[in-house]
Design a protein around this motif. Structure first.
Motif, PDB file in Angstrom:
ATOM      1  N   ILE A 119       2.505 -11.214 -20.221  1.00  0.00           N
ATOM      2  CA  ILE A 119       2.996 -10.371 -21.309  1.00  0.00           C
ATOM      3  C   ILE A 119       4.518 -10.386 -21.328  1.00  0.00           C
ATOM      4  O   ILE A 119       5.167 -10.171 -20.302  1.00  0.00           O
ATOM      5  N   ILE A 120       5.072 -10.605 -22.529  1.00  0.00           N
ATOM      6  CA  ILE A 120       6.518 -10.536 -22.729  1.00  0.00           C
ATOM      7  C   ILE A 120       6.797  -9.485 -23.798  1.00  0.00           C
ATOM      8  O   ILE A 120       6.258  -9.553 -24.911  1.00  0.00           O
ATOM      9  N   ALA A 121       7.610  -8.504 -23.462  1.00  0.00           N
ATOM     10  CA  ALA A 121       7.963  -7.443 -24.404  1.00  0.00           C
ATOM     11  C   ALA A 121       9.030  -7.958 -25.366  1.00  0.00           C
ATOM     12  O   ALA A 121      10.123  -8.344 -24.950  1.00  0.00           O
ATOM     13  N   HIS A 122       8.715  -7.968 -26.634  1.00  0.00           N
ATOM     14  CA  HIS A 122       9.610  -8.490 -27.664  1.00  0.00           C
ATOM     15  C   HIS A 122      10.792  -7.554 -27.865  1.00  0.00           C
ATOM     16  O   HIS A 122      10.636  -6.414 -28.293  1.00  0.00           O
ATOM     17  N   ARG A 123      11.993  -8.033 -27.490  1.00  0.00           N
ATOM     18  CA  ARG A 123      13.217  -7.230 -27.544  1.00  0.00           C
ATOM     19  C   ARG A 123      13.105  -5.976 -26.677  1.00  0.00           C
ATOM     20  O   ARG A 123      13.655  -4.915 -27.000  1.00  0.00           O
ATOM     21  N   GLY A 124      12.358  -6.117 -25.580  1.00  0.00           N
ATOM     22  CA  GLY A 124      12.113  -5.000 -24.690  1.00  0.00           C
ATOM     23  C   GLY A 124      11.005  -4.118 -25.226  1.00  0.00           C
ATOM     24  O   GLY A 124      10.487  -4.328 -26.324  1.00  0.00           O
ATOM     25  N   GLN A 125      10.640  -3.103 -24.442  1.00  0.00           N
ATOM     26  CA  GLN A 125       9.633  -2.159 -24.932  1.00  0.00           C
ATOM     27  C   GLN A 125      10.353  -1.032 -25.664  1.00  0.00           C
ATOM     28  O   GLN A 125      10.818  -0.067 -25.073  1.00  0.00           O
ATOM     29  N   HIS A 126      10.362  -1.141 -26.989  1.00  0.00           N
ATOM     30  CA  HIS A 126      11.087  -0.163 -27.795  1.00  0.00           C
ATOM     31  C   HIS A 126      10.143   0.671 -28.652  1.00  0.00           C
ATOM     32  O   HIS A 126      10.597   1.529 -29.412  1.00  0.00           O
ATOM     33  N   GLN A 127       8.830   0.413 -28.541  1.00  0.00           N
ATOM     34  CA  GLN A 127       7.819   1.215 -29.223  1.00  0.00           C
ATOM     35  C   GLN A 127       6.546   1.145 -28.385  1.00  0.00           C
ATOM     36  O   GLN A 127       6.604   0.888 -27.203  1.00  0.00           O
ATOM     37  N   ASP A 128       5.401   1.465 -28.984  1.00  0.00           N
ATOM     38  CA  ASP A 128       4.133   1.375 -28.254  1.00  0.00           C
ATOM     39  C   ASP A 128       4.112   2.330 -27.056  1.00  0.00           C
ATOM     40  O   ASP A 128       3.896   1.926 -25.911  1.00  0.00           O
ATOM     41  N   GLY A 129       4.370   3.608 -27.341  1.00  0.00           N
ATOM     42  CA  GLY A 129       4.230   4.613 -26.293  1.00  0.00           C
ATOM     43  C   GLY A 129       5.516   5.099 -25.680  1.00  0.00           C
ATOM     44  O   GLY A 129       5.485   5.902 -24.735  1.00  0.00           O
ATOM     45  N   VAL A 130       6.664   4.629 -26.173  1.00  0.00           N
ATOM     46  CA  VAL A 130       7.936   5.101 -25.616  1.00  0.00           C
ATOM     47  C   VAL A 130       8.767   5.737 -26.718  1.00  0.00           C
ATOM     48  O   VAL A 130       8.598   5.442 -27.894  1.00  0.00           O
ATOM     49  N   GLU A 131       9.688   6.606 -26.312  1.00  0.00           N
ATOM     50  CA  GLU A 131      10.560   7.288 -27.256  1.00  0.00           C
ATOM     51  C   GLU A 131      12.017   7.029 -26.887  1.00  0.00           C
ATOM     52  O   GLU A 131      12.335   6.536 -25.801  1.00  0.00           O
ATOM     53  N   ASN A 132      12.900   7.362 -27.810  1.00  0.00           N
ATOM     54  CA  ASN A 132      14.349   7.267 -27.581  1.00  0.00           C
ATOM     55  C   ASN A 132      14.768   5.877 -27.147  1.00  0.00           C
ATOM     56  O   ASN A 132      15.594   5.701 -26.248  1.00  0.00           O
TER      57      ASN A 132
END
Length: 690
Positions: A450-463
């Protein structure tokens, strides 16, 4: 009066005979024959005898006629004799009529063709709401639609047959016609009209399930031609009164007889409704003169979407007789069916995988029941099929879905084979989709990273926001393979992390600006625009995760080269050569990176080069968009692996696409939803026997 035929039954053998009547009377007599079919032969009178020649019956149906003996002096004195001739056991059975305007046959790959003499083109609009499978009872491939009943403006998951330029087809409808469909409704709450097979936009003809209470009827099977004497729209409601029980198959024939001025609807061989239909057929409006399978014709889309199955769909040039309708029904009647109202939803399964006899293949979804089985039928050889028992349970990691674990039996054919999967319950069946098994004694079960596209900026995270330090930190906490990010270089050689050539809220081009001009710009989450050095420093805090660096395509070759050299220097300065892999849309950038860092992973993003070409230039892999490239050329995955290079798929955000990529055997999946993909990969899809 006596005759040479057996008394009491009046039967004549099918081979034919001369029947002789002897009339005893004291007056003159005469006779008449009442034979609507004209099968009684010549007759002759000789004194008090009448000889009637009955020819051989060459059809497989008995026939009858009457002879009336009448007194000449008193015509009220009548003696009637009925002759019944046996059916021929040698005659061929009457044949059902053949559809001469349209006869749709579905194929294993989802496409369809018209096998009528018209040979109309059947256009296929695939989608997730349409599934094909082989039906064991009907012995043909049928289609199942899971649209919301009555939904409008559908652009996928249906078939279309145009007739607006086919004058022969149009004329065939105009002088009276018949339509036939075998259908199964999955849902029917009576609130919406929904249609299995029709061409109804402001006119035309076809079938529907009407709304509850329409013309005083239940939500019933209806034949609806548009006929009037004025040319204005007038719907003719031939309603059957038959409410389609969910899960039950119905054979339906609609007939518009122009000569009689009537419309008829038959259900399972029985006439169930009649309506006056005097005048001419008013066709659907321009742009909608086409038949839809799975809904109704409309301009630019499909409407009144169907939820259920369509087994067959036909159009006949002429109004059919009651006998012809009965013959059609005989061909498809399904009297022993046990209707089952399936409510299967949220299916998740591997569309392709390595597996072996005794292995467990698990399908996830909702609506399964204890005792369900799964039948597998080869899509290339329909005689190859097997039914496997299944164990229903709650899956690990996600209590919202049920798991249906199927153990493959001994004797399953080896090698790669694609199968229709159908859920079997109480003798009824429901399509689950198709799967390609690569069967061997030692199957390989490989799951992608798994590679997070541009980091994990959605899908269960805020701010967080894309390409932020916070997004990278989120991906590190998730415990996945890598995080992707984008790099630009300023005019004074400072590398910054951002996707677009400008930063949101500013018109300044990064590559044309100094770092001082843009360093105070902030991202959506309040962070300052991160530098590449800051990104590497955060990356160094987690030694287990890869950083996937995309060097953006700058406005000039010179700027591209400056960016490549600066990136490589920064990575080396922090001793992170083994931690960073590289991707780019510019092929020359990829070749520069591969030459400078032969031990690093370098993948091309463009999608326009074959794996063989990429391999020749010493790149380590392809990183292609799934929707536009790999879904269209799935063979490139196998080709890449044969060339010794890896495959990444981007940007894969839906569960369906994730499962498709897993099934393709890609090595990496880049997604905006890494937590969702991680949860998916934690679910066991294929398990070796214990």
């Amino acid at each position: 009066m006596t005759s040479n035929i057996a008394s009491g039954n009046g039967n004549v053998p099918y081979e034919g005979a001369t029947v002789v009547f002897t009339v005893t009377t004291d007056g003159r007599w005469t006779y008449v024959t009442d034979d609507s079919a004209g099968w009684l032969g010549q007759s002759a009178v000789d004194g008090n005898t009448l000889a009637v020649v009955v020819p051989e019956n060459t059809v497989s149906k008995e026939r009858s006629g009457q002879i009336k003996f009448i007194s000449v002096s008193d015509p009220t004195l009548v003696e009637t004799v009925t002759l019944i001739q046996d059916a021929s056991p040698e005659a061929p059975k009457p044949q059902a009529p053949k559809a001469d305007l349209l006869d749709v046959v579905f194929h294993a790959d989802g496409t369809a063709e018209d096998i009528s003499p018209m040979k109309n083109e059947v256009l296929f609009y695939p989608g997730t709401a349409l599934t094909s499978y082989y039906h064991d009872i009907y012995k043909r491939i049928v289609t199942n639609y899971t649209h919301t009943p009555g939904q409008s403006s559908r652009t996928t998951s249906y078939y279309r047959v145009d007739y607006y330029q086919n004058e022969a087809f149009k004329n065939g409808l105009d002088d009276g016609h018949s339509m036939e469909v075998v259908l199964r409704s999955n849902k029917n709450d009576g609130t919406k009209e929904y249609k299995p097979f029709s061409a109804h936009e402001q006119g035309g003809t076809g079938f529907l399930i009407c709304t509850e209470g329409k013309n005083g009827y239940s939500a019933c099977i209806t034949f609806l031609p548009n006929v009037s004497t004025t040319g204005s729209s007038q719907w003719i409601w031939a309603q059957s009164g038959v409410y389609p029980e969910p899960g039950r198959y119905y054979h339906v024939v609609g007939i518009w007889n122009k000569t009689e001025g009537k419309a008829y609807v038959y259900v399972d061989g029985m006439l169930q409704g009649t309506a006056d239909a005097v005048g001419n057929l008013n066709h659907a409006r321009d742009g909608a003169r086409w038949f839809a399978l799975g809904g109704d014709s409309a301009v630019g889309s499909m409407g009144n979407a169907w939820n259920g199955e369509v087994v067959l769909a036909r159009v006949f040039d002429d109004p059919l007789s009651e006998e012809q309708v009965a013959l059609l029904y005989e061909e498809v009647k399904y009297e022993t069916q046990t209707p089952v109202a399936f409510d299967i939803a949220n299916l998740v399964y591997l569309g392709s995988c390595g597996i072996g006899a005794g292995y467990t293949y698990t399908i996830y979804g909702n609506g399964f029941q204890t005792g369900d089985q799964v039948r597998f039928t080869s899509t290339t050889d329909l005689s190859v099929a097997f039914t496997a028992d299944a164990k229903m349970s709650d899956p690990e990691g996600d209590g919202k879905l049920q798991a249906l674990a199927v153990t493959l039996p001994e004797g399953i054919p080896s090698g790669k084979n694609r199968y229709f999967m159908t859920l079997v319950r109480s003798g009824s069946q429901y399509p689950l989709g198709t799967v390609e098994f690569d069967v061997s004694d030692s199957p390989s079960i490989i799951l992608p990273e798994i590679i997070a596209h541009r980091g994990q900026h959605q899908d269960g995270v805020e701010n967080s926001t894309e390409n932020s330090i916070a997004a990278l930190a989120n991906a590190q906490k998730l415990g996945i393979y890598g995080a992707e990010f984008d790099v630009w270089i300023t005019s004074d050689d400072v590398l910054v992390v951002n996707h677009n050539s400008t930063v949101t809220g500013s018109d300044l081009k990064i590559e044309q600006s100094t770092y001082d001009q843009i360093k105070e710009l902030t991202l959506a989450n309040g962070e300052k625009l991160p530098t590449f050095d800051a990104y590497l420093e955060q990356g160094a805090t987690n030694a287990s995760m890869k950083l996937i660096c995309e060097i953006k395509t700058h406005s000039s070759t010179e700027n591209n080269t400056r960016a490549v050299n600066a990136v490589l220097a920064a990575v080396k300065a922090k001793n992170m050569e083994a931690r960073v892999d590289y991707i780019a849309f510019d092929y020359e950038i990829c070749k520069q990176l591969a030459a400078a860092m032969p031990a690093a992973g370098v993948q091309y993003l463009g999608g326009d080069k074959s794996p063989a070409d990429v391999s020749k230039d010493k790149l380590t892999g392809i990183d292609y968009q799934y929707s536009s490239v790999l879904s269209k050329k799935p063979e490139w995955v196998e080709e890449a692996h044969a060339c010794g290079i890896t495959v990444n798929a981007w940007t894969v955000n839906t569960t369906a696409d994730m499962m498709a990529c897993i099934g393709l055997g890609v090595d990496y999946i880049t997604t905006d939803n890494p937590a969702t993909l991680k949860k998916l990969l934690d679910m066991p899809f294929v398990s070796a026997p214990k």
